[in-house]
Design a protein around this motif. Sequence first.
Motif, PDB file in Angstrom:
ATOM      1  N   ARG A 202       5.732  21.521 114.810  1.00 19.00           N
ATOM      2  CA  ARG A 202       6.421  21.484 113.540  1.00 19.00           C
ATOM      3  C   ARG A 202       6.668  22.873 112.967  1.00 19.00           C
ATOM      4  NH1 ARG A 202       9.332  17.602 112.079  1.00 19.00           N
ATOM      5  NH2 ARG A 202       9.047  18.277 109.920  1.00 19.00           N
ATOM      6  N   ARG A 203       6.274  23.906 113.657  1.00 17.67           N
ATOM      7  CA  ARG A 203       6.454  25.267 113.162  1.00 17.67           C
ATOM      8  C   ARG A 203       7.384  26.052 114.079  1.00 17.67           C
ATOM      9  NH1 ARG A 203       0.356  27.087 111.224  1.00 17.67           N
ATOM     10  NH2 ARG A 203      -0.045  25.265 109.900  1.00 17.67           N
ATOM     11  N   LEU A 204       8.242  26.830 113.464  1.00 16.36           N
ATOM     12  CA  LEU A 204       9.194  27.667 114.191  1.00 16.36           C
ATOM     13  C   LEU A 204       8.650  29.082 114.285  1.00 16.36           C
ATOM     14  CD1 LEU A 204      12.460  26.435 112.426  1.00 16.36           C
ATOM     15  CD2 LEU A 204      11.542  25.665 114.616  1.00 16.36           C
ATOM     16  N   ASP A 218       7.304  26.640 108.860  1.00 12.67           N
ATOM     17  CA  ASP A 218       7.333  25.194 108.985  1.00 12.67           C
ATOM     18  C   ASP A 218       8.777  24.697 108.964  1.00 12.67           C
ATOM     19  OD1 ASP A 218       7.119  22.303 107.462  1.00 12.67           O
ATOM     20  OD2 ASP A 218       5.445  22.699 108.818  1.00 12.67           O
ATOM     21  N   ARG A 219       9.054  23.698 109.815  1.00  7.56           N
ATOM     22  CA  ARG A 219      10.421  23.185 109.886  1.00  7.56           C
ATOM     23  C   ARG A 219      10.866  22.570 108.567  1.00  7.56           C
ATOM     24  NH1 ARG A 219      10.708  19.964 115.665  1.00  7.56           N
ATOM     25  NH2 ARG A 219      10.183  21.710 117.028  1.00  7.56           N
ATOM     26  N   THR A 220       9.933  21.896 107.886  1.00  7.91           N
ATOM     27  CA  THR A 220      10.290  21.287 106.606  1.00  7.91           C
ATOM     28  C   THR A 220      10.698  22.339 105.589  1.00  7.91           C
ATOM     29  OG1 THR A 220       8.704  19.517 107.065  1.00  7.91           O
ATOM     30  CG2 THR A 220       9.468  19.751 104.790  1.00  7.91           C
ATOM     31  N   SER A 242      18.147  18.832 109.090  1.00 11.71           N
ATOM     32  CA  SER A 242      17.039  18.766 110.053  1.00 11.71           C
ATOM     33  C   SER A 242      17.103  20.012 110.920  1.00 11.71           C
ATOM     34  CB  SER A 242      17.130  17.506 110.916  1.00 11.71           C
ATOM     35  OG  SER A 242      18.318  17.521 111.690  1.00 11.71           O
ATOM     36  N   VAL A 243      15.963  20.657 111.078  1.00  8.03           N
ATOM     37  CA  VAL A 243      15.891  21.909 111.826  1.00  8.03           C
ATOM     38  C   VAL A 243      15.005  21.702 113.041  1.00  8.03           C
ATOM     39  CG1 VAL A 243      15.293  24.355 111.744  1.00  8.03           C
ATOM     40  CG2 VAL A 243      16.212  23.237 109.709  1.00  8.03           C
ATOM     41  N   ARG A 244      15.514  22.047 114.197  1.00  8.55           N
ATOM     42  CA  ARG A 244      14.760  22.016 115.440  1.00  8.55           C
ATOM     43  C   ARG A 244      14.694  23.431 116.007  1.00  8.55           C
ATOM     44  NH1 ARG A 244      13.860  18.052 113.291  1.00  8.55           N
ATOM     45  NH2 ARG A 244      14.030  15.886 114.009  1.00  8.55           N
ATOM     46  N   ARG A 245      14.074  23.552 117.161  1.00  9.29           N
ATOM     47  CA  ARG A 245      13.929  24.882 117.749  1.00  9.29           C
ATOM     48  C   ARG A 245      15.264  25.478 118.170  1.00  9.29           C
ATOM     49  NH1 ARG A 245       8.836  26.440 118.770  1.00  9.29           N
ATOM     50  NH2 ARG A 245       7.206  24.863 118.576  1.00  9.29           N
ATOM     51  N   ALA A 248      20.158  23.400 114.231  1.00 12.60           N
ATOM     52  CA  ALA A 248      20.009  22.987 112.838  1.00 12.60           C
ATOM     53  C   ALA A 248      21.194  22.092 112.498  1.00 12.60           C
ATOM     54  CB  ALA A 248      19.969  24.197 111.908  1.00 12.60           C
TER      55      ALA A 248
END
Length: 344
Positions: A202-204, A218-220, A242-245, A248
Amino acid sequence: MTVPAAGRGTTTVAPRAVRRIAERAAAEALPDGGSVIRGSAAVRGATARIAVGVRLPYPLRADEAAQRIRERAETRTAALTGLSVPRAEVRVDALSVAAPPPVPEAEPGPPGDEGGSGPRIRAQRRVPATVLAAVGAAACGLLLVDVIAVRFGGAPAGWRTAVVDWAAAHGPADTAVRLAGVGAALVGAWLLGCALLPGLRRRLRMAAPAPEVRGALDRTAAARILRERALGVPGVVQARVSVRRRRARVRAGVGYGRPEEVRAEVVRVLGASLPELGLRRTPALRVRVRREPGRRTPETEVPEAADVPTVAGRPAAAAPWPTDVDRDGAEDGTQDGPRNSGEA
């Protein structure tokens, strides 16, 4: 005619001058970041005693620095004043911590850039470690207590004899044994994953300004920042992010204005906001906009005084509702809201 030495006059160096010379001489031997706080001097005949209070930077060997300052003050004061300086006193009155040099900000690379340094931050796995430690300690404690009791002449515990009898009566072909083996294999694989995988999905990972510095976002939190920026664009009344690795995704609801223009502004604003997050790998941006149901653009609103023919209480030949568009500008084939056809 030769004048006797007693009649040639005398030279007197005032204590104030001696003090200033001693302070200047001590300052010449100070390390970088040090300073002279105060000094004092007393002159008696041809002898002078000096004392200097200094501030030294931390960390530093104070005894070695004070030795150099004392030797420098004695030598220079004696040479410049002509007085004998049998002893110089150096007092370290304060220590100062120098401000760290400014760290240059890491410039995020383009999407797909794997630059940066330092490994990922690993999860601490507190819950698995606690459960495993508690189960292991309980099992070892029960077994140790039973072995000690048998060693001192006691009978084996009932649970141990029951386990041995059950294992002797059931073989590998039994269903219970197979299910227990599958469960043990799954638990072992889970423990191996906890031990080998870094976790914290959950962390980038953020760009590190130095090899010894590691950071994660954090992605949130990243999604909340992008959502606030998207809602600040004129025409956007709703946004989901929503953000992913690697990507976005932004879904924006348009309340007024042309969706194409609103989408272009959202892409521009969020494209400038993504590098500000300081991520090691900037995710690719994908934006989709849609017309919010029940809302009209200013171009399609009907003036109150206009004489416009209507069909079933609605203006005829109204412009159709725009379709969804993504970042590439291609229509996705869906239409939101009612479409006025103008047919009776």
